[in-house]
Enzyme design. Structure first.
Site, short mmCIF file in Angstrom:
data_model
loop_
_atom_site.label_atom_id
_atom_site.label_comp_id
_atom_site.label_asym_id
_atom_site.label_seq_id
_atom_site.Cartn_x
_atom_site.Cartn_y
_atom_site.Cartn_z
N TYR A 181 15.91 31.53 4.15
CA TYR A 181 14.68 32.30 5.02
C TYR A 181 13.83 32.64 6.35
O TYR A 181 14.73 31.52 7.08
CB TYR A 181 12.91 31.73 4.21
CG TYR A 181 12.45 31.41 3.11
CD1 TYR A 181 12.68 32.73 1.93
CD2 TYR A 181 12.82 30.29 2.50
CE1 TYR A 181 12.38 32.80 0.62
CE2 TYR A 181 12.03 30.23 0.67
CZ TYR A 181 12.06 31.61 0.39
OH TYR A 181 12.13 31.03 -0.89
N ARG A 189 1.18 -10.81 6.72
CA ARG A 189 1.25 -9.29 5.94
C ARG A 189 2.26 -8.42 6.63
O ARG A 189 2.24 -7.73 7.43
CB ARG A 189 -0.10 -8.71 6.77
CG ARG A 189 -1.58 -9.20 6.43
CD ARG A 189 -2.45 -8.36 6.67
NE ARG A 189 -2.74 -7.56 8.07
CZ ARG A 189 -3.29 -8.62 9.40
NH1 ARG A 189 -3.47 -9.92 9.21
NH2 ARG A 189 -3.48 -8.03 9.98
N LYS A 198 0.70 -0.64 -0.15
CA LYS A 198 -0.04 0.15 0.31
C LYS A 198 1.10 1.51 -0.27
O LYS A 198 2.30 1.76 0.08
CB LYS A 198 -0.81 0.13 0.78
CG LYS A 198 -0.18 -0.38 2.40
CD LYS A 198 -1.21 0.43 4.06
CE LYS A 198 -0.20 0.27 5.37
NZ LYS A 198 -0.76 0.47 6.43
N HIS A 249 -5.98 -7.19 13.52
CA HIS A 249 -4.88 -6.33 13.03
C HIS A 249 -4.14 -6.33 15.01
O HIS A 249 -5.22 -5.85 15.77
CB HIS A 249 -4.99 -4.78 12.52
CG HIS A 249 -3.16 -4.94 12.29
ND1 HIS A 249 -2.70 -4.88 11.69
CD2 HIS A 249 -3.58 -3.47 12.16
CE1 HIS A 249 -1.36 -3.96 11.56
NE2 HIS A 249 -2.07 -2.98 11.69
N CYS A 306 14.27 24.80 2.01
CA CYS A 306 12.81 25.20 1.13
C CYS A 306 12.57 24.59 0.52
O CYS A 306 12.13 23.47 0.50
CB CYS A 306 13.86 26.72 0.14
SG CYS A 306 15.55 27.60 1.17
N MET A 307 11.77 25.73 -0.58
CA MET A 307 10.71 24.02 -1.30
C MET A 307 11.16 22.59 -2.35
O MET A 307 11.32 22.53 -2.40
CB MET A 307 9.83 25.28 -2.14
CG MET A 307 8.68 24.04 -2.77
SD MET A 307 7.65 24.77 -3.94
CE MET A 307 6.66 25.84 -2.78
N ASP A 308 12.87 23.66 -2.58
CA ASP A 308 13.51 22.76 -3.86
C ASP A 308 14.97 22.75 -3.65
O ASP A 308 16.10 22.35 -4.13
CB ASP A 308 13.18 24.06 -5.04
CG ASP A 308 11.85 24.20 -5.47
OD1 ASP A 308 11.32 23.18 -5.84
OD2 ASP A 308 12.19 25.22 -5.53
N ARG A 318 -10.14 0.31 15.13
CA ARG A 318 -10.72 0.90 13.74
C ARG A 318 -11.05 0.59 12.97
O ARG A 318 -12.32 0.91 13.21
CB ARG A 318 -8.76 0.47 13.40
CG ARG A 318 -8.99 1.93 12.35
CD ARG A 318 -6.70 2.03 11.79
NE ARG A 318 -6.35 0.44 11.12
CZ ARG A 318 -5.96 0.29 10.95
NH1 ARG A 318 -4.29 1.42 10.40
NH2 ARG A 318 -4.74 -1.20 10.48
#
Ligand SMILES: Cc1ncc(COP(=O)(O)O)c(C=O)c1O
Length: 385
Positions: free
Chosen positions: A269, A223, A41, A167, A315-317, A137
């Site tokens: 920043y 699992r 998953k 589970h 930063c973002m990148d 759950r």
């Protein structure tokens, strides 16, 4: 657009040989006859669902587990024919599609079955009945709820009950009292099931922690999720080390800019970091849009086999690191993995973030290409942009 190339310096490497070896290790520890379903998953915990699914099946996994019908359909569209179980909620109006694609669903509500059967079935629907023994759950919690669910399955020929499962919430913990409580609850509910249902079904109760720690108690299959990827489910299980796992995921980049700054110069920043003396500062082209989130400020990375610290806001990148000396542009930077005798593990990243290692490969976004390795050789590139 999906490319089998990439044009950036930040890449996640997924070692498929490690995944294969982790499955083989577990199989050696389990009783003969206990099967393994590989949990793929969430894009195989960020590693790549298709590649991991093929590897796991080749290594002897009997089937695959996902959380969503969409994830299961993707595996089928890729030509994977092995048994697939959706462990989470499937909408009852989509049950006919799961049946058509031979995808097993998790069921625990009478009303779900009554809604599902309103839609005509051309194919039988494989059902895994979920018992909630303490996870809180999803799942049937009482014998009366179970009786109502079984009554619908029994009278509807399109519904085929394939397995009963549960589970565990604390299988990875040293303290076993809640695990024992859940085991007892399982025995009560499953005991009732056996009295009410005479057809044969399979049973599966365990995740990585339970299957590695209590192999003698396992049923038809387990699992296997986090430890297939080479990570221990908790620090306690890591200390116990029931099997030797090999991490499959590493993350590398390269220095794209290196400069020497005088004392008193600020970085990034908010100017939250200021050099105290003359410092070498390197820029790494990876940021929070890649999943390397701002909370990782202060975390270390490896350059030249040495630990170097992330300074200033991520930063973002891009982000910046304080270097112990000048390095050429293009020098490898390891965010997760080994350099020389140094390692930064997913566990270290998780500790810095005050979270669990599960979250770490999952959070590395699809903007980071995945490169697949087998026996040290690159076999495939996945660039999901
Ligand atoms: C129902 C169920 N079974 C098995 C697993 C796999 O657990 P692990 O990754 O700890 O092996 C999960 C993961 O969240 C799960 O939700």
């Amino acid at each position: 657009m999906s490319l089998d190339r990439y044009y950036r310096d930040s890449v996640a490497e997924v070692n498929l040989t490690a995944i294969e070896s982790n499955i083989l290790q577990l199989k050696k520890r389990l009783k003969p006859g206990t099967g393994v379903y590989a949990v793929v998953k969430a894009d195989a915990y960020g590693h790549g669902d298709i590649q991991v699914a093929h590897t796991a099946l080749e290594a002897g996994a009997r089937g695959l587990c996902v959380a969503l019908l969409d994830e299961a359909l993707k595996l089928r569209q890729e030509g994977i024919e092995a048994p697939i179980l959706v462990m989470g909620w499937t909408r009852p109006e989509d049950a006919w599609l799961a049946a058509k694609e031979d995808i097993a669903v998790t069921v625990f509500q009478e009303e779900w079955l009554l809604e599902a059967e309103k839609h005509p079935f051309d194919h039988p629907l494989s059902i895994h009945l979920k018992l909630d023994t303490g996870m809180g759950r999803i799942g049937v919690r009482s014998t009366s709820e179970m009786d109502r669910v079984l009554a619908v399955i029994d009278r509807q020929p399109s519904f085929i009950l394939q397995s009963v499962f549960t589970h565990f919430a604390t299988a990875d913990e040293e303290e076993k009292s809640y695990f024992s409580h859940q085991t007892k609850r399982w025995e009560e509910l499953f005991g009732h099931f056996k009295r009410e249902w005479s057809h044969p079904v399979e049973v599966h109760t365990s995740n990585s922690a339970a299957s590695m720690r209590f192999p003698e108690r396992m049923d038809h299959f387990v699992r296997f999720g986090i430890s297939m990827y080479g990570l221990y489910p908790s620090t306690h299980v890591k200390r116990e080390r029931p099997i030797d796992l090999e991490p499959a995921f590493s993350l590398n980049s390269r220095l794209i800019h290196v400069k020497r700054l005088e004392a008193g110069e600020s970085i990034s920043y908010g100017a939250t970091y200021t050099t105290e003396e003359e410092e070498w500062i390197g820029t790494v082209p990876l940021g929070y849009a890649d999943g390397w989130i701002r909370k990782l400020q202060g975390m270390e990375v490896l350059v030249d086999g040495k630990r170097q610290t992330i300074v200033g806001r991520i930063c973002m990148d891009q982000f910046m690191i304080r270097l112990d000396q000048e390095y050429p542009i293009g020098t490898k930077v390891t965010l997760i993995g080994n350099q020389g005798n140094q390692e930064i593990s997913a566990d270290d990243v998780a500790d810095h973030l005050d979270t669990i290692n599960y979250e770490v490969p999952c959070m590395i976004s699809s903007r980071v290409p995945r490169v697949y390795l087998r026996n040290g050789k690159m076999t495939e590139i996945r660039n999901s942009l």
